[in-house]
Design a protein around this motif. Structure first.
Motif, short mmCIF file in Angstrom:
data_model
loop_
_atom_site.label_atom_id
_atom_site.label_comp_id
_atom_site.label_asym_id
_atom_site.label_seq_id
_atom_site.Cartn_x
_atom_site.Cartn_y
_atom_site.Cartn_z
N UNK A 90 0.82 -1.21 0.00
CA UNK A 90 0.00 0.00 0.00
C UNK A 90 0.85 1.25 0.00
N UNK A 91 0.19 2.34 0.18
CA UNK A 91 0.86 3.63 0.17
C UNK A 91 1.80 3.81 1.33
N UNK A 92 3.00 4.26 1.04
CA UNK A 92 3.95 4.71 2.05
C UNK A 92 4.23 3.69 3.15
N UNK A 93 4.29 2.41 2.79
CA UNK A 93 4.76 1.41 3.74
C UNK A 93 3.72 0.52 4.36
N UNK A 94 2.61 0.30 3.70
CA UNK A 94 1.59 -0.63 4.18
C UNK A 94 1.79 -1.96 3.45
N UNK A 95 1.73 -3.06 4.19
CA UNK A 95 1.94 -4.38 3.59
C UNK A 95 0.98 -5.40 4.20
N UNK A 96 0.51 -6.30 3.36
CA UNK A 96 -0.10 -7.55 3.80
C UNK A 96 0.72 -8.62 3.09
N UNK A 97 1.58 -9.28 3.85
CA UNK A 97 2.56 -10.20 3.28
C UNK A 97 2.14 -11.63 3.64
N UNK A 98 1.99 -12.46 2.63
CA UNK A 98 1.50 -13.82 2.80
C UNK A 98 2.65 -14.81 2.56
N UNK A 99 2.83 -15.71 3.51
CA UNK A 99 3.82 -16.79 3.41
C UNK A 99 3.07 -18.12 3.42
N UNK A 100 2.61 -18.60 2.26
CA UNK A 100 1.79 -19.82 2.25
C UNK A 100 2.52 -21.07 2.75
N UNK A 101 3.81 -21.17 2.51
CA UNK A 101 4.53 -22.39 2.91
C UNK A 101 4.65 -22.54 4.42
N UNK A 102 4.60 -21.43 5.16
CA UNK A 102 4.70 -21.51 6.62
C UNK A 102 3.40 -21.09 7.30
N UNK A 103 2.34 -20.88 6.50
CA UNK A 103 1.02 -20.56 7.05
C UNK A 103 1.07 -19.26 7.87
N UNK A 104 1.73 -18.24 7.32
CA UNK A 104 1.92 -16.99 8.06
C UNK A 104 1.45 -15.78 7.25
N UNK A 105 0.95 -14.80 8.00
CA UNK A 105 0.56 -13.51 7.44
C UNK A 105 1.23 -12.43 8.28
N UNK A 106 1.85 -11.47 7.63
CA UNK A 106 2.43 -10.32 8.32
C UNK A 106 1.75 -9.07 7.79
N UNK A 107 1.24 -8.25 8.71
CA UNK A 107 0.65 -6.96 8.35
C UNK A 107 1.57 -5.88 8.90
N UNK A 108 1.90 -4.92 8.07
CA UNK A 108 2.73 -3.80 8.50
C UNK A 108 2.04 -2.50 8.15
#
Length: 137
Positions: A90-108
């Motif tokens: 997203x704008x200016x540093x927003x993230x929804x990062x998906x790691x399917x192999x480790x079943x993880x989601x990171x929101x920043x």
């Protein structure tokens, strides 16, 4: 929405961190809700989040390409090359990062003020996300 309440399409989803995390889980589960109901066809995620060929590559000379951490693009998702993880940026540093192999989601949620130094910040962000994901395994 603008001041008059008209929806504006090209930008700016307004959501809480919790909402973004729930959205990330929906994507991670390939369209299944927390209750197991299929709300978006899983085939869409197979198409949208996996590199299909050279048509997904962003040319190196493009202003959209980050030479420090090159990405491909497909259906609103940024695909990391030779990796299974993918991210919404997203704008200016927003993230929804998906790691399917480790079943993880990171929101920043960040405020980089502008994309002035964001290419370097984006690469640093990916390294931080990768370290968080590895530590959580």
């Amino acid at each position: 929405m603008d001041k008059s309440g008209t929806a504006i399409g090209p930008c700016c989803l307004r959501a809480t961190v919790r909402d973004l995390a729930r959205f990330g889980l929906l994507v991670l589960r390939k369209g299944r809700s927390g209750q197991g109901k299929q709300v978006i066809p899983s085939a869409w995620f197979e198409i949208a989040t996996k590199r299909m060929g050279e048509e997904d590559a962003i040319p190196n000379e493009s202003l959209s390409q980050n030479a420090g951490c090159p990405l491909d693009y497909r259906y609103f998702w940024w695909l990391r090359r030779n990796r299974a993880d993918f991210t919404a940026v997203g704008r200016d540093g927003q993230f929804v990062h998906i790691y399917p192999e480790s079943d993880a989601v990171i929101v920043q949620i960040s405020d980089w003020k502008a994309w002035t130094n964001a290419n370097a910040l984006e690469c640093e962000t990916f390294r931080a996300h990768d370290a968080l994901e590895a530590a959580a395994r």
